[in-house]
Design a protein around this motif. Sequence first.
Motif, PDB file in Angstrom:
ATOM      1  N   THR A 185      38.384  40.670  47.982  1.00 31.92           N
ATOM      2  CA  THR A 185      37.164  40.239  47.287  1.00 31.92           C
ATOM      3  C   THR A 185      37.081  38.712  47.325  1.00 31.92           C
ATOM      4  O   THR A 185      38.083  38.048  47.054  1.00 31.92           O
ATOM      5  N   LEU A 236      34.248  35.820  41.907  1.00 33.70           N
ATOM      6  CA  LEU A 236      35.024  36.282  40.748  1.00 33.70           C
ATOM      7  C   LEU A 236      35.154  35.160  39.711  1.00 33.70           C
ATOM      8  O   LEU A 236      34.929  35.354  38.510  1.00 33.70           O
ATOM      9  N   LEU A 261      31.605  38.557  33.736  1.00 33.99           N
ATOM     10  CA  LEU A 261      32.692  39.261  34.422  1.00 33.99           C
ATOM     11  C   LEU A 261      32.570  40.782  34.304  1.00 33.99           C
ATOM     12  O   LEU A 261      32.992  41.516  35.202  1.00 33.99           O
ATOM     13  N   HIS A 300      31.003  42.271  37.264  1.00 35.05           N
ATOM     14  CA  HIS A 300      31.585  42.016  38.591  1.00 35.05           C
ATOM     15  C   HIS A 300      32.146  43.319  39.169  1.00 35.05           C
ATOM     16  O   HIS A 300      32.787  44.086  38.446  1.00 35.05           O
ATOM     17  N   LEU A 332      37.828  44.774  42.079  1.00 35.62           N
ATOM     18  CA  LEU A 332      38.456  43.980  43.142  1.00 35.62           C
ATOM     19  C   LEU A 332      38.931  44.885  44.273  1.00 35.62           C
ATOM     20  O   LEU A 332      39.334  46.023  44.038  1.00 35.62           O
TER      21      LEU A 332
END
Length: 377
Positions: free
Chosen positions: A253, A258, A267, A270, A273
């Motif tokens: 990622t 990030l 976050l 997001h 990962l």
Amino acid sequence: MAELRAVDVADPAGVAALAVEIRADLVVIGPEAPLVAGVADAVRAKGIAAFGPSAEAARLEGSKTFAKDVMTAAGVPTARAYTCVDEASTAAALDEFGPPYVVKNDGLAAGKGVVVTDDRAAALRHARECGRVVVEEYLAGPEVSLFVVTDGEAAVPLLPAQDFKRVGDGDSGPNTGGMGAYAPLPWAPPGLVDEVMADVVHPTLAEMRRRGTPFAGLLYVGLAMTADGPRVIEFNARFGDPETQVVLALLETPLGGLLHAAATGTLADHPPLRWRDGAAVTVVVAADNYPGAPRTGDVITGADRPGVIHAGTARRAADGALLSAGGRVVCGTATGPTLAAARDAAYALVGGIGLAGSHHRTDIAAAAVDGRITIPR
Ligand code: AMP
Ligand code: GLY
């Protein structure tokens, strides 16, 4: 394209002015000193996103006493400890816990303010040199470094890694900033990361919010895997060196997105990962006499290769030759389908580096490859 600009990284006003001048989208603050100095606060005050905790929140790293206080309030498992300011209280704390003795400088010490020793006189001497120290119970068990990206509320763990603190093979000699690392940890119990998130990270973040000083940035959790479960050895407020070299080598990622999400409080939105399969190993090449005052100014060869990451290097103005300029000079970082393959590749890089008087550990990740790491029970 990168451009190096002359700015004092620990000067909040200077960094904030530069961020305004270049219209930065995101400022990532790496080391602890500028965080503790309030660089993140100054950048955010200009309306620019900054990855890194406020000065108040960075005290989780900046003061061992503060970190203990937060852990106690949050019910986070850690070593019992006393803050001592004089010889008598230090001696009493040492004798209560017994050897091995653990004495920590209460302020920032770039990872080198800790003495772990069976020698009571040496423990007392370190305390005298530091002034104010934290004396704590010794935690027996293999160590884990877990990096957690957080916006103060949401928190995303990276892969756990292991660092090698002592300068010599077999964990001999004095502590350093770190002589090598590998990730992931084949010996880690399944569920370790979830357990640390639930028992350490979320309670700590909640306590920081409760105090009105939320911690947003990188929470570095240093743990000992003891017979009683994971125990926090320390918090840092930044990515650790050299664990970052191996963790980021495995992260697919994009890091920028990030960190931007953490810096802007988004976050939770997001995506999960993505990680590369396999393992990564890094081995630090240190200058002569490190961790004492290092010898610098020697020519380095073989360091212009992919995977060789520079830390303490500089270019000679006259001819552009690469010179050593710090204690930990470069590290050889490699990935591979297995930990053994990554280790071989990292040592191949290190074997190609020439630096007079340099030294490196030869046993980074060896015990993990051989299945020799066990958690005490
Ligand atoms: P710190 O700066 O607090 O991370 O300490 C540096 C290193 O000293 C750690 O990575 C450990 O190897 C060791 N250490 C610190 N505290 C303890 C402890 N309570 N028990 C055992 N080892 C410790
Ligand atoms: N690797 C330990 C540190 O960065 O403090």
